[in-house]
Write an enzyme that holds these catalytic residues in place. Structure first.
Site: not given
Ligand SMILES: Cc1ncc(COP(=O)(O)O)c(C=O)c1O
Length: 480
Positions: A218, A303, A332
């Site tokens: 994700f 990530d 986050k």
């Molecule tokens: C691992 C990871 N990458 C990217 C994102 C995307 O972040 P955002 O919702 O702030 O765009 C998330 C969101 O849950 C995430 O958990």
């Protein structure tokens, strides 16, 4: 729970009905507060003596009707929450399926609904609220900075950005950073950086660069992020997708080695797959990936939007494997639970491939974001939230395992990023989350079987122990 039958004219059946209805409801609450906050229909006052016994339903309201040949009585205690839920459902896009609770206030690890019920937040806004709600130092910084200077765009320098970037680079052991707002924007930035590096440094032919991603990942919700996804629901009817992504199984080192070809620019990986189900790879997985990437001149992009900033008990989850990626993406919790702040951090030669005008964001790196980001990093270190995450995570993980509930198939995770996998023979994870809500714990399922347990990193022992006990009771209630 008993209902006093002191009200003469009503039939015994009515009282049984009332009692049963109250049994169905599930949380005790303060009667006075209830009446202060809720509007009650005109004839309800007669039943005031009974309300003291009431445990309102999870919707915060009780609809009691006695009919069927007895005296017809309706007692309606209408929660304020319904109004807000209906409003969102009427005027908002229905792209989320929230639990039926309307929150109005948060402090530390707890949040309150509009009826005054308190909950332990074990979701922390998907890890964005690691510092807890309304952390006083962060709120103070936000107030002060927003009263001074908030947004000027990157057309000008500000006195806030440099200290923030310097601190973030120091902690992540990177040379430079590019500020954005949401996580997915920082991921997009990392993809752009990797492609540019592929063409300008590695020498891959124009438009031929490939990026390897993992099934179950994700990385957000933009077209590029869902192009990387293997989840049908995230992709359905959003195509066509940009090409250049190749998927392999998560936690499969051989698959990575086999997928690399001369056009491979980068491998993007979450140290623990969060949304994918709190999937924890075996120890050494990331380190092996790093070696393969180095040997093949492929960039390793971690990530850490969810796993970073202490969530797993280290500043970066990659540190569990002593990995030093080429690019790290943070988001986050970088915004201290107050504001969207994200960063792509990398080695100098990668970040320097961006020239003025190549990439940007009106809000990215604004002084308000930078001030909050710096304060969020300082609080993380000064208040030892990373160490607390490690210690409380260990305690919570152990406590959940020791519940030995037949409903729990597995408890996995690191630090305070924990997944409780519900046995597929039992209720689905959504049902478990709804029951936990009734018992004063808020969390959210990921997929059908996993309950995400990720409280703010400030959580203390007493609260952890209460949570374990309450989760145990809730699961027991589901099996009885
Ligand atoms: C691992 C990871 N990458 C990217 C994102 C995307 O972040 P955002 O919702 O702030 O765009 C998330 C969101 O849950 C995430 O958990």
């Amino acid at each position: 729970m008993r209902v006093a039958q002191n009200s003469d004219q009503r039939s015994p059946e009515f009282f049984r009905f009332l009692e049963q209805s109250l049994q169905l409801a599930s949380r005790a609450r303060d009667i006075q507060r209830l009446f202060d906050r809720l509007s009650i229909s005109h004839d309800a006052s007669f039943y005031v003596p009974f309300i003291g016994f009431a445990k309102p339903s999870r919707f915060g309201h009780l609809h009691l009707a006695a009919g069927q040949g007895y005296i017809i009585v309706t007692l309606v205690i209408e929660s304020l929450m319904n109004k807000f839920i209906e409003g969102e459902n009427t005027f908002g896009a229905r792209n989320y399926a929230p639990l039926p609770v309307v929150l109005t206030r948060g402090e530390g690890c707890h949040v309150w609904d509009t009826d005054g019920n308190r909950y332990l937040d074990m979701m922390s806004a998907y890890s964005a609220v690691s510092h807890g709600h309304a952390h006083p130092k962060l709120v103070q910084v936000m107030r002060a900075q927003s009263g001074r200077l908030s947004v000027v765009s990157r057309a000008f320098y500000t006195d806030q950005l440099a200290p923030f970037l310097e601190k973030a680079c120091g902690l992540a052991r990177m040379d430079r950073a590019l500020p954005m707002n949401t996580g997915v924007e920082a991921i997009e930035t990392a993809l752009k950086a990797a492609r540019r590096w592929a063409y300008e440094v590695k020498g891959i032919a124009d438009d031929a660069a490939e990026i390897i991603v993992c099934r179950g990942n994700f990385h957000g919700r933009t077209i590029a992020a869902v192009a990387m996804s293997s989840e049908t629901q995230y992709r359905r009817h959003f195509g066509p997708f940009p090409p250049g992504f190749r998927s392999i199984d998560y936690a499969d080192v051989q698959a990575l080695e086999a997928a690399i070809n001369p056009n491979t620019a980068a491998f993007v990986v979450e140290p623990i797959q969060g949304e994918g189900g709190i999937n924890v790879p075996p120890n050494g997985y990331l380190a092996a990936c790093e070696t393969i990437c180095r040997n093949n001149n492929v960039l390793l992009i971690c990530d850490e939007i969810q796993t970073g900033l202490g969530r797993t008990g280290k500043f970066l989850a990659g540190e569990h494997d002593d990995v030093h990626p080429d690019i790290v993406v943070l988001g986050k919790a970088l915004g201290g639970g107050l504001y969207p702040v994200s960063l792509m951090l990398a080695r100098r030669e990668i970040v320097d491939l961006f020239e003025p005008g190549d990439h940007g964001s009106t809000f990215g790196g604004n002084p308000l974001a930078a001030a909050i980001g710096l304060a969020a990093l300082n609080v993380l270190i000064d208040e030892k939230l990373i160490e607390n995450s490690e210690a409380m995570g260990r305690r919570l993980n152990k406590g959940l395992r020791e519940l030995a509930s037949p409903l729990i198939k597995e408890v996995r995770g690191k630090g305070l990023l924990i997944g409780m996998e519900i046995d597929s023979q039992g209720p689905d994870a959504r049902t478990v989350c709804e029951r936990l809500m009734e018992h004063g714990i808020l969390t959210k399922e990921t997929h059908e079987t996993v309950v995400r347990i990720a409280p703010p990193l400030i959580i203390d022992r007493g609260t952890v122990d209460w949570a374990i006990e309450t989760i145990g009771k809730t699961l027991k209630g589901l099996t009885d």
